[in-house]
Enzyme design. Structure first.
Site, PDB file in Angstrom:
ATOM      1  CG  ASN A  91      -0.428  -0.129   2.493  1.00 39.42           C
ATOM      2  OD1 ASN A  91       0.718  -0.556   2.638  1.00 39.42           O
ATOM      3  ND2 ASN A  91      -1.170   0.250   3.505  1.00 39.42           N
TER       4      ASN A  91
ATOM      5  CD  GLU B 158       1.991  -0.324  11.068  1.00 44.89           C
ATOM      6  OE1 GLU B 158       0.773  -0.621  11.125  1.00 44.89           O
ATOM      7  OE2 GLU B 158       2.451   0.605  10.400  1.00 44.89           O
TER       8      GLU B 158
ATOM      9  CB  CYS C 153      -2.477  -0.054   8.179  1.00 41.02           C
ATOM     10  SG  CYS C 153      -0.994   0.909   8.361  1.00 41.02           S
TER      11      CYS C 153
ATOM     12  CD  GLU D 249       7.465  -0.826  11.042  1.00 38.75           C
ATOM     13  OE1 GLU D 249       6.442  -0.624  10.391  1.00 38.75           O
ATOM     14  OE2 GLU D 249       8.497  -1.353  10.578  1.00 38.75           O
TER      15      GLU D 249
END
Ligand code: ADP
Length: 501
Positions: free
Chosen positions: A167, A265, A299, A475
């Site tokens: 993405n 993630e 996300c 992250e």
């Protein structure tokens, strides 16, 4: 015909890569050991744009052996030198803006206005940010009494396996590559099969920046082959994965068996709450941004839009107004804001979910964007639905497409309950002018990020810590360094040891 079909990949990538040698192992471009390739498809037209080497377990094995050698060299490279190489990479990324942006656009369907703009800025920024810390990593000394010193050092893992999604191809890859390298590790990146091209150009750039051979390796291929071989490999003690929760669970199960360290993630079903005292125009702008940017394939997208009942009609009207200015069409046309969905599979999934949601009672509101799809592409116009009950599939599933679902609520408690009623815990966005409400929302909502009167407002120094089924570890920011270093404690005694026996 899409613009991508008129592009010559040789203008953007080394000749070996365009000839199908897309494995970057130990500093050379290679084919898959068994010679197999697969097609990379332009999502704007459905036409093949490149042949990609289909790496498998044997190729992962070669990459791990190269990375082990690279890891040794890199761990012995001083922090100042590492910083200089990462900084050089950032500079080269900025100089290669157009090529990197173009590759991400033709692979993923993202608009070039985004890929060659903020995505390249973010990618270069990642390397600059972690260049700034790689020469400042320190351990600590512990006073353990007379004649005894304790040392706690932070050491790299050696070889890290990184698996990235489609993405935000280059940005998500850089989010792993830069801190992994900054911590002194070598890595093997397995980019998503839909979008490998920008990772290959990043490999070339890192080579040009002076990164020693074998420190960064790329194995293209499918998740079930190259991806799982990387996850399983006994000499890869650390894994970093971004992608779906289903795949994350599979990776975590293997890592659990083999006791590997993992950073995950994953997906989200993030709420967007508009209270009755909110700045409605700003909130509508936020909702349209979070739901429709990148065709809804983000996300942290806060697409579960909960609105105070008396504001619902006015809010939807404002969203309709804002959507009208979104330009959707060929991703390589710089005037467009959005392009197609990444693949036919994803488009079919979004359409199926939408049809199920409408069959279950969701009401579709009329939306008119500036929608100019290219023939054969995976295009879908923005959708707004409302009047959903909490069991509607659109209310429970992560949609990952340009669909805004608007729910009415009557009390604050109802809004918080709906916000937390999900397996996920990634992000939330709350709109209110009340300080008390903002404070309560921040405490009550069980997500890693809570945005108050904003959404997707992040910096490179802002951690993104997923909770529940949205991830493990964090992250971005200095926190990412903890993912890629392990501690070593040494206790030294200067004479006088007395044992128990
Ligand atoms: P999607 O279903 O949207 O393609 P995934 O989470 O499956 O999302 O994919 C994200 C990344 O994970 C891709 O690079 C993909 O190849 C990889 N992947 C998929 N399945 C596996 C697996 N079993 N093991 C390791 N990596 C995988």
């Amino acid at each position: 015909m899409s613009i991508a079909q008129k592009i010559k990949l040789t203008d953007y990538l080394p000749a070996e890569v365009t000839a199908g040698k897309t494995l970057w192992i130990g500093g050379t471009w290679e084919s898959a050991q068994d010679g197999e390739t697969f097609a990379s498809i332009d999502p704007a037209s459905g036409v093949e744009i490149a042949k990609i080497a289909q790496g498998k377990a044997k190729d992962i094995e070669r990459a791990v052996q190269a990375a082990k050698k690279g890891a040794k060299v890199w761990a012995e490279t001083g922090g100042m030198q590492r910083a200089a190489i990462l900084r050089k990479a950032a500079e080269l990324i900025r100089q290669t803006r157009e090529a990197l942006g173009t590759l991400d656009s033709i692979d993923s369907g993202k608009a070039i206005s985004e890929t060659a703009g903020r995505n390249v800025d973010g990618t270069a920024g990642m390397f600059d940010f972690y260049a700034g810390v790689t020469d400042k990593i320190r351990g600590s000394v512990i006073d353990m009494g007379p004649n005894t010193t304790g040392l706690v050092e932070k050491e790299p893992y050696g070889v890290v396996g990184a698996i990235s999604p489609w993405n935000y191809p280059m940005s998500n890859a850089a989010t792993k590559i830069a801190p992994i390298l900054a911590c002194g590790n070598a890595l093997i990146l397995k980019p998503a099969e839909q979008t490998p091209l920008s990772a290959l150009l990043l490999a070339h750039i890192l080579d040009q920046a002076g990164l020693p051979k074998g420190v960064f390796n790329v194995v293209t291929g499918f998740g079930a082959e190259a991806g799982s071989a990387l996850v399983e490999h006994p000499e890869v003690p650390k894994l970093s994965f971004t992608g779906s929760t289903a795949t994350g669970r599979r990776i975590a199960a293997v890592a659990g068996q083999k006791l590997k360290s993992i950073t995950l993630e994953l997906g989200g079903k993030s709420p967007f709450i508009v209270f009755d005292d909110a700045d409605l125009d700003a909130a509508a702008s936020g909702a349209v941004t979070t739901v429709f940017m990148n065709q809804g394939q983000t996300c942290t997208s806060c697409a579960k839009v909960l609105v105070a009942r008396q504001l619902v009609d006015a809010f939807i009207a404002k969203c309709q107004e804002k959507v009208a200015s979104i330009k959707i069409g060929d991703p390589l046309d710089p005037k467009n804001d959005l392009g197609p969905i990444v693949s036919q599979v994803q488009l079919d999934r979004v359409k199926k979910l939408l049809a199920e949601g409408i069959a279950a009672g969701a009401r579709q509101v009329e939306v008119k964007a500036d929608y100019q799809p290219v023939d054969g592409g995976n295009f879908i116009a923005p959708v707004i639905v409302t009047d959903l009950d909490p069991h509607n599939p659109l209310a429970t599933e992560e949609i990952f497409g340009p669909v805004m679902a608007v729910y009415a609520f009557d009390t604050d408690e109802e809004a918080y309950a709906a916000a937390n009623d999900t397996q996920y815990g990634l992000a939330a966005s709350v709109w209110t002018t009340s300080l008390a409400r903002a404070e309560v929302a921040r405490r009550v909502i069980n997500t890693g990020i809570v945005w108050i009167n904003c959404v997707h407002t992040l910096s490179l120094n802002t951690p993104v810590p997923g909770r529940k089924a949205s991830g493990l570890g964090s992250e971005y920011g200095l926190e990412a360094l903890d993912n890629y270093m392990r501690l070593k404690t040494t206790v030294t005694m200067f004479g006088g040891y007395k044992g128990l026996f």
